[in-house]
Design a protein around this motif. Sequence first.
Motif, short mmCIF file in Angstrom:
data_model
loop_
_atom_site.label_atom_id
_atom_site.label_comp_id
_atom_site.label_asym_id
_atom_site.label_seq_id
_atom_site.Cartn_x
_atom_site.Cartn_y
_atom_site.Cartn_z
N GLU A 139 -6.55 -10.43 -5.92
CA GLU A 139 -7.44 -9.56 -6.68
C GLU A 139 -7.44 -8.18 -6.02
OE1 GLU A 139 -11.30 -11.08 -7.65
OE2 GLU A 139 -10.59 -13.17 -7.80
N PRO A 140 -6.68 -7.24 -6.58
CA PRO A 140 -6.53 -5.93 -5.92
C PRO A 140 -7.71 -4.99 -6.10
CG PRO A 140 -5.29 -5.99 -7.97
CD PRO A 140 -5.83 -7.38 -7.76
N GLY A 141 -8.69 -5.35 -6.92
CA GLY A 141 -9.80 -4.44 -7.18
C GLY A 141 -9.39 -3.33 -8.13
N ASP A 142 -10.00 -2.17 -7.99
CA ASP A 142 -9.73 -1.05 -8.89
C ASP A 142 -8.24 -0.69 -8.84
OD1 ASP A 142 -10.30 0.96 -10.72
OD2 ASP A 142 -10.69 2.44 -9.16
N THR A 143 -7.59 -0.75 -10.00
CA THR A 143 -6.14 -0.56 -10.08
C THR A 143 -5.83 0.52 -11.10
OG1 THR A 143 -5.75 -2.89 -9.53
CG2 THR A 143 -3.95 -1.71 -10.64
N PRO A 144 -4.97 1.50 -10.78
CA PRO A 144 -4.68 2.60 -11.72
C PRO A 144 -4.07 2.08 -13.03
CG PRO A 144 -3.89 3.12 -9.51
CD PRO A 144 -4.29 1.68 -9.49
N ALA A 145 -4.48 2.70 -14.13
CA ALA A 145 -3.89 2.38 -15.43
C ALA A 145 -2.40 2.67 -15.40
CB ALA A 145 -4.57 3.19 -16.52
N GLY A 146 -1.61 1.83 -16.05
CA GLY A 146 -0.15 1.99 -16.07
C GLY A 146 0.55 1.14 -15.04
N THR A 147 -0.19 0.53 -14.11
CA THR A 147 0.41 -0.33 -13.09
C THR A 147 0.91 -1.63 -13.72
OG1 THR A 147 -1.08 0.55 -11.39
CG2 THR A 147 -0.01 -1.56 -10.92
N THR A 148 2.04 -2.11 -13.26
CA THR A 148 2.51 -3.46 -13.59
C THR A 148 2.74 -4.21 -12.29
OG1 THR A 148 4.81 -2.70 -13.70
CG2 THR A 148 3.58 -2.80 -15.79
N ALA A 187 2.87 3.45 -12.32
CA ALA A 187 3.14 3.88 -13.70
C ALA A 187 4.25 4.91 -13.78
CB ALA A 187 1.86 4.43 -14.32
N ASP A 188 4.47 5.69 -12.69
CA ASP A 188 5.46 6.76 -12.74
C ASP A 188 6.89 6.28 -12.54
OD1 ASP A 188 5.55 6.13 -10.05
OD2 ASP A 188 4.69 8.03 -9.35
N GLY A 189 7.07 4.95 -12.46
CA GLY A 189 8.43 4.42 -12.29
C GLY A 189 8.92 4.40 -10.87
N GLY A 190 8.04 4.69 -9.92
CA GLY A 190 8.41 4.67 -8.51
C GLY A 190 8.69 3.26 -8.04
N PRO A 191 9.11 3.10 -6.80
CA PRO A 191 9.46 1.78 -6.28
C PRO A 191 8.24 0.86 -6.20
CG PRO A 191 9.46 3.40 -4.51
CD PRO A 191 9.33 4.17 -5.79
N CYS A 192 8.47 -0.41 -6.46
CA CYS A 192 7.40 -1.40 -6.36
C CYS A 192 7.16 -1.71 -4.88
CB CYS A 192 7.79 -2.68 -7.09
SG CYS A 192 8.17 -2.43 -8.85
#
Length: 332
Positions: free
Chosen positions: A69-78, A53-58
Amino acid sequence: MLRVALLAAAVAALLVPAAAQAHWDLASDGNPKVRLDYLTTPGHPYEVFACPADGGPCTFAATGPADYEPGDTPAGTTFELRRDGAVLERSPTWRGQVQRTAPPTITGRLFATGDALAVDGTWTGGWLDDLSAQVLSACLTPEGTGCLYLPQIQGCPVPCVDVTPGTAISYGGVAGIPAAFAGRYLFVTEQRVPKDRRGLPMPVPLLWGTTYPHDLSAPSALRAVSAPVGPLGTPVTGVLLDKVAPPLPAPTVTLRQRALRAKGKLSLGRITCAAPCKVAVKVSGGGKKAFTTTFLAKAGTTAITAPVRRGNLTVRVHADGKLITSGKVTAR
């Protein structure tokens, strides 16, 4: 017939190219799921990258053909779908694990021969553009057993007595409550689904009837079930259920101060009905004989028109036998 329709839908899905497939799905536990099962090309694998979400590198996350299925994923992730280093598609923003915050409810004239409308519950998390799919059921018990689906209102308008053959069950819209459902309990089941349905089989509309008995499944991360409403009474005893769920709002009419002329008609205003309603309009004035008309307005907003005339007009509008408004409209 149903089996043939399902087969046709499955074949249609196979004919859709991979580029038109949906990627961004929901896992059964309410976490993200990236569909990769059909993206298999020897020597040219499709890859999933997770972007913070912070715009860091993918960063690389997975490759096909197995779904990711990554499981619990932080909000803001794309997520990005890549092939040979090129970005093919980016997911909607992930908002965290799907959570039910309030169940769906039911409104309407909640008695046998009346009508019912599902009202969305509230949710948090999931993809940014997720949707709700709803279906109404009438069950023999308040525990949700021995259930039958409700028909679309078009096939059993109020008073809903006999369902017209060929009527589909109600998905999300206003439903009729057949007279035979007296004594049953109403429920709405709401399912969270991703908006992206590309390449998936089209839902097959089930025809209403007693051939689809079912019991309601327990709520889950992606499914919510309303509290029961009932037991359903007749139109007389059913008035007591207004304390459980409010009735549909009464029709409303908005008249123009000055009529608009288009295509040889006067546009006088509009009527809004929460469910299909029978409308009667009378227009008098302008030095002509009064004009009257009746029509069945669909749920939503319908224009009120009349033949062209000039002057100060009096417009009276009835809906379902009740006077809704009487007002003045100027036509030039």
